[in-house]
Design a protein around this motif. Structure first.
Motif, short mmCIF file in Angstrom:
data_model
loop_
_atom_site.label_atom_id
_atom_site.label_comp_id
_atom_site.label_asym_id
_atom_site.label_seq_id
_atom_site.Cartn_x
_atom_site.Cartn_y
_atom_site.Cartn_z
N PHE A 221 0.85 -1.10 0.02
CA PHE A 221 -0.04 0.02 -0.11
C PHE A 221 0.85 1.34 0.01
O PHE A 221 1.99 1.17 0.47
CB PHE A 221 -0.96 0.09 1.13
CG PHE A 221 -1.94 -1.08 1.45
CD1 PHE A 221 -3.23 -0.88 1.04
CD2 PHE A 221 -1.36 -2.43 1.90
CE1 PHE A 221 -4.10 -1.97 1.03
CE2 PHE A 221 -2.34 -3.49 1.81
CZ PHE A 221 -3.65 -3.29 1.49
N ALA A 222 0.51 2.45 -0.48
CA ALA A 222 1.00 3.61 -0.53
C ALA A 222 0.03 4.61 -0.23
O ALA A 222 -1.11 4.83 -0.94
CB ALA A 222 1.85 3.85 -1.70
N LEU A 223 0.28 5.60 0.74
CA LEU A 223 -0.70 6.66 1.22
C LEU A 223 0.08 8.03 0.53
O LEU A 223 1.07 8.51 0.71
CB LEU A 223 -0.51 6.86 2.78
CG LEU A 223 -1.30 7.60 3.42
CD1 LEU A 223 -3.01 7.26 3.14
CD2 LEU A 223 -1.12 7.76 4.74
N CYS A 224 -1.00 8.41 -0.34
CA CYS A 224 -0.58 9.56 -1.25
C CYS A 224 -1.70 10.52 -1.18
O CYS A 224 -2.02 11.25 -2.34
CB CYS A 224 -0.55 9.16 -2.72
SG CYS A 224 0.70 7.66 -2.94
N CYS A 225 -1.89 11.09 -0.09
CA CYS A 225 -2.90 12.00 0.32
C CYS A 225 -2.55 13.48 0.60
O CYS A 225 -3.37 14.25 1.15
CB CYS A 225 -4.15 11.53 1.01
SG CYS A 225 -4.89 9.99 0.83
N ILE A 233 -5.13 10.20 8.30
CA ILE A 233 -5.49 8.77 8.06
C ILE A 233 -4.66 7.88 9.09
O ILE A 233 -5.19 6.87 9.70
CB ILE A 233 -5.19 8.44 6.67
CG1 ILE A 233 -6.46 9.24 5.90
CG2 ILE A 233 -5.27 7.10 6.43
CD1 ILE A 233 -6.20 8.97 4.44
N LEU A 234 -3.28 8.09 9.11
CA LEU A 234 -2.48 7.59 10.12
C LEU A 234 -2.69 7.54 11.50
O LEU A 234 -2.92 6.62 12.34
CB LEU A 234 -0.97 7.82 9.99
CG LEU A 234 -0.24 7.56 8.61
CD1 LEU A 234 1.28 8.08 8.58
CD2 LEU A 234 -0.31 6.04 8.18
N SER A 242 -2.86 2.19 19.71
CA SER A 242 -3.76 3.13 19.90
C SER A 242 -3.30 4.64 19.64
O SER A 242 -4.27 5.42 19.70
CB SER A 242 -3.49 3.12 21.86
OG SER A 242 -2.29 3.50 22.15
N ARG A 243 -2.08 4.88 19.20
CA ARG A 243 -1.75 6.18 18.78
C ARG A 243 -1.71 6.37 17.30
O ARG A 243 -1.48 7.51 16.84
CB ARG A 243 -0.22 6.54 19.20
CG ARG A 243 0.07 6.64 20.70
CD ARG A 243 1.48 7.00 21.13
NE ARG A 243 1.74 7.71 22.17
CZ ARG A 243 2.81 8.13 22.78
NH1 ARG A 243 4.03 7.90 21.96
NH2 ARG A 243 2.96 8.43 23.84
N GLY A 244 -2.12 5.28 16.71
CA GLY A 244 -2.15 5.13 15.27
C GLY A 244 -0.83 4.66 14.61
O GLY A 244 0.13 4.19 15.23
N MET A 403 -15.40 10.47 10.69
CA MET A 403 -13.90 10.42 10.75
C MET A 403 -13.57 11.98 11.48
O MET A 403 -14.17 12.90 11.38
CB MET A 403 -13.01 10.59 9.71
CG MET A 403 -12.87 9.30 8.75
SD MET A 403 -11.61 9.46 7.47
CE MET A 403 -10.16 9.42 8.31
N ARG A 404 -12.92 11.88 12.56
CA ARG A 404 -12.26 12.86 13.44
C ARG A 404 -11.60 14.01 12.25
O ARG A 404 -10.83 13.57 11.50
CB ARG A 404 -11.27 12.75 14.44
CG ARG A 404 -12.16 11.82 15.46
CD ARG A 404 -11.29 11.49 16.70
NE ARG A 404 -10.48 12.42 17.14
CZ ARG A 404 -9.61 12.25 18.31
NH1 ARG A 404 -9.38 11.14 18.52
NH2 ARG A 404 -9.07 13.33 19.09
#
Length: 529
Positions: A221-225, A233-234, A242-244, A403-404
């Motif tokens: 996967f690659a996060l490209c936002c 998102i992380l 718990s921290r992401g 989502m927060r």
């Protein structure tokens, strides 16, 4: 192919070799690298093919630090991402930008500039850029004597402007025709789900605004936002940790950086045509080259300041012939009908000689055409020093997807103020020495005040640093390969990985890093087979 998740069944599950999240410059560049390969790719995009206000409202954020315009107006949830609205300015980071500087804490990249050289070449081709030209050589070719700035203080260079900056239109057909690439529109990622230990991603979860849900499974996967949404998102993906994800040491979202932009003063000129010849853009083989005044490395070292560059801007009155002609030209190019067409034509016809001169200068002389009268200013933007208190966190408020929302605390420091002030003083001295003009002191007086100077500083829509690259997980979120620490199959393609941000527009370096990630993914995928 390009599909709309609105047309899928609720609960759909999609599988591929790679899943890239976000179809902006980074995601599209990554996906293109796999066209025609044996691998399958899913590219998830939260928006549609065109701007949709309801999708962009998912970006609404809470601002608790300095005012920040770009968090709302500088991001686009649409196929093509922010490339659909940017101008296309591109410039490579310098070797100096990758090196540690003892006066800039946490500076230095875990990779050298040489490792990106071949990827910069490929990124140039993605943006349809031309040759990297030397400013002084171009001046001589155009019959202009370049300014003889003290090279220990100021240097001249070019930024290029892509003729096709919108990836949403430039590469839509490539991805639409690719049989092994699936672009999924209106797929808003809400969480990255890992195994129990959080050491590997198993799937990403996404939904439409109407509540239809789906998952995408992949090997990598690659996060490209982007520099803000990547951190969000992380941090939101906190089921296993718990921290992401990537946040065992509370680094995700920290070190948020921007290019700090400020006007350094109005210029009283001795010879306006000379100034226009030196600092207006050049058009060479159909490409725009914009002159930049940069703070020399030696000056940064001696004065212990950050990187700064500046542009001389020529501001016409709103009713000038040149401004009216440019407004009409942009409307025609964009195939729109300006509401003030009659006044535009009236302004142009009132000064036919100036209009003809504009056409001659642009078409024959291959130079930008600016007004003969009006304000001239020196505008600068400075690098930010990495600051862990300048950060993205999550608000208690939630968006339409549950989502927060983002909470942004953008902070500036004495380092940015002093760097801008030093650059302003140096530029003022050099302009005066060379007889180019004299700056008023109004703006510099503001920079001299450590408390009020931020009133004239603003962001530049460049969001960087929130998932910074460092080989020590206590100091970074991703390693030198842009892989998230502790999550073996999750990569980040974005300016969010920049340890420091230099002064160059980030897009070209984002593309270079993403092309490097693509090569890495091909290697690890073969090794994992």
């Amino acid at each position: 192919m390009i599909c709309d998740f609105n047309n899928f069944e609720d609960g759909a599950s999609i599988s591929s070799d790679f899943c890239f999240i976000g179809a902006g410059a980074a995601g599209i560049a990554l996906a293109r690298e796999f066209i025609g390969t044996p691998y399958t790719v899913t590219l998830l995009e939260s928006g549609g093919l065109d701007h949709e206000p309801e999708s962009n409202r998912l970006y609404e954020s809470e601002i608790v630090g300095l005012p920040h315009l770009g968090i709302h107006t500088g991001r686009e949830r649409v196929f093509g991402g922010t490339t659909t609205v940017w101008g296309g300015q591109a410039l490579r980071f310098d070797k100096f930008d990758f090196q540690p500087r003892c006066w800039v804490p946490l500076s230095g990249w875990p990779i050298a500039r040489e490792e990106l050289d071949s990827y910069y070449d490929r990124a140039d081709r993605l943006l349809n850029l031309g040759e990297n030209l030397n400013y002084h050589d171009v001046c001589l070719d155009f019959g202009i004597s370049p300014p003889s700035f003290d090279p220990q203080k100021l240097c001249m260079q070019f930024s290029q402007w892509s003729p096709k900056p919108n990836f949403g239109t430039a590469y839509r057909q490539d991805l639409k025709r690719a049989h092994n690439i699936s672009v999924l529109l209106h797929a808003n990622v809400t969480a990255i789900a890992t195994n129990i230990s959080g050491s590997a991603v198993e799937q990403v979860e996404f939904s439409t605004l109407a509540g239809k849900r789906g998952v995408a499974r992949a090997r990598f996967f690659a996060l490209c936002c982007g520099g803000i949404e990547n951190a969000r998102i992380l941090l939101a993906s906190d089921r296993a940790r718990s921290r992401g994800l990537g946040n065992d040491h509370d680094v995700v979202g920290r070190y948020f950086q921007e290019h700090v932009t400020a006007c350094l003063g109005a210029l009283e000129v001795y010879n306006r045509p000379r100034l226009q010849n030196l600092f207006e853009s050049f058009f060479i083989r159909g490409l725009k080259y914009a002159p930049l005044i940069t703070l020399a490395h030696q000056a940064q070292i001696e004065r212990k300041v950050l990187s700064v560059d500046g542009t001389v801007s020529f501001w016409p009155s709103s009713d000038s012939c040149i401004q009216s002609a440019k407004t009409l030209y942009r409307a025609l190019i964009g195939r729109t009908y300006p509401d003030n067409l009659k006044s535009l034509l009236r302004n142009i016809s009132a000064a036919p000689g100036e209009f003809i001169e504009l056409l001659y200068r642009r078409s024959i002389k291959k130079r930008a055409a600016t007004a003969k009268q009006g304000w001239i200013t020196l505008n600068a933007h400075a690098e930010m020093a990495p600051n862990p208190e300048s950060r993205v966190t999550l608000s208690e408020a939630r968006d339409q997807l549950g989502m927060r929302r983002v909470k942004l605390d953008w902070r500036l420091s004495e380092a940015e103020r002093r760097s801008l002030l030093e650059f302003a003083n140096i530029a003022c001295g050099e302009f005066d020495r060379l007889g180019l003009g004299t700056f008023d002191r109004t703006h510099r007086k503001l920079l001299e005040d450590p408390t009020t100077w931020v009133r004239q500083a603003h962001d530049n829509f460049h969001h960087m640093g929130t998932t910074r690259m460092h080989n020590d997980p206590k100091l970074g979120v991703v390693d030198s390969n842009c892989c998230v620490h502790g999550v073996a199959n999750l990569y980040v393609g974005s300016s969010s990985v920049f340890p420091t941000c230099a002064t160059a527009n980030p897009t070209l370096t984002i593309l270079a890093l993403c092309l490097r990630i693509a090569d890495r993914l091909k290697q690890v995928c073969v090794g994992a087979s």
